[in-house]
Design an enzyme around this catalytic site. Sequence first.
Site, PDB file in Angstrom:
ATOM      1  CE  LYS A 111       5.081  -3.001  -4.056  1.00 51.97           C
ATOM      2  NZ  LYS A 111       4.452  -2.649  -2.771  1.00 51.97           N
ATOM      3  CB  THR A 112      -0.089  -1.361  -8.430  1.00 49.20           C
ATOM      4  OG1 THR A 112       0.475  -2.561  -7.886  1.00 49.20           O
ATOM      5  CG2 THR A 112      -0.905  -1.708  -9.659  1.00 49.20           C
ATOM      6  CG  HIS A 139       0.386  -8.838   2.552  1.00 53.01           C
ATOM      7  ND1 HIS A 139       0.730  -9.912   3.339  1.00 53.01           N
ATOM      8  CD2 HIS A 139      -0.660  -8.238   3.175  1.00 53.01           C
ATOM      9  CE1 HIS A 139      -0.067  -9.968   4.385  1.00 53.01           C
ATOM     10  NE2 HIS A 139      -0.916  -8.959   4.307  1.00 53.01           N
ATOM     11  CG  ASP A 190      -2.150   0.940   0.972  1.00 53.44           C
ATOM     12  OD1 ASP A 190      -2.537   1.114  -0.203  1.00 53.44           O
ATOM     13  OD2 ASP A 190      -2.682   1.505   1.943  1.00 53.44           O
TER      14      ASP A 190
END
Length: 391
Positions: free
Chosen positions: A23-24, A71, A20
């Site tokens: 990155k994406t 994660h 969170d």
Amino acid sequence: MDPSSSESREFVVGTSGHIDHGKTALVKALTGVDADRFEEEKQRGITIDLGFAPYEDESGTRFGFVDVPGHEKFVHNMLAGVAGFDAVLLVIAADEGVMPQTREHLNICNLLQIPNGLIALTRIDLVEDAEMIELCRDEIEELVEGTFLEGKPIIPVSSLTGKGIPELKNALQNLRTQLAPPQLDQPFRMFVDRSFSVKGFGTVVTGTVLSGSVKAEEELQHYPGSEKVRIRGIQVHGKNRKVRIRGIQVHGKNRNEVHAGNRAALNLAGISLLSVQRGEQLAGRDSLINSFMLNVELSLLEDAPADIRQRSRVRFHLGSQEVMGRVILLENDHLPRGTTALAQLRLEEEVSSRYGDRFILRSYSPLMTLGGGRIIDPAPGKSRRIKRELA
């Protein structure tokens, strides 16, 4: 144009960092591509597996992004993609700063000796106080001291507003001139990170080409080299397999040839989907050695959860492959944190490797990164402890 020249050099940049931290979203801001491929990822709002996106700027700089999950439960998926990175984009959120997987991802990339990288300080739109951004910058500089990212640019960005994106694009363009030439004179080698079947075409595998080149209709060796088939639910091994390259794509575009630095999709003839999976390799004939044992130079992280004891059970990561095994220490009864020693890894599955390959070790349970190192003998006999003579 010569693919080894800096002007045409294609390469792979991987993201890394805590969950969170954006990155994406940053990859999408740079490329326009949502690298989350699965509906579950979109529903949960977290990256679970590797994602991919092509990048090309106005000056012609071209490379592939590999977006990794942040994660802690999916570090094994992150490791499946990191082996082919030419550079790393370490992503740290300005409103949270350095977090556990920031450190773990940096440790992994450092152990694998990723040669270059940048740091993106994301979500600056959520920080009102400019002093907080400077404090975060100081924290990052302390974090990367002594690593491959020491002294690399730290670029504040917002994927939401677009602030800092032009500066980040300029930094990515400059990366191209800093990369070593691709290993085109070495045998072809690619770790498989995805395999699937396409109707009318058959088996397709994807991965990052680490070295060499291959053309359509040429043959490669499938490593470890045994065809795997299931009979009544039981996996059995058949004969060694050669595979023929039926077709090649790079970021969805057909090519006749693929070389080091490319993200490639290879359509294979002569092998079924059940016979090739993540962790296996395609490489030149007789260019790798298969073995259940490896002699290695093993380094334990300073912040590893514990020392490594004799015959510790571990998870061994080589490229996109994960194998269980045990550590046989050759010099002492245990390996203290922050030290390096010779060891033999005795693995529960066969691996294909060569001298100098880098690897990562993680604990069996709980899942934490312990250290890593390099292979110094890819097919040893059983080794015993080195007896030091008394003075």
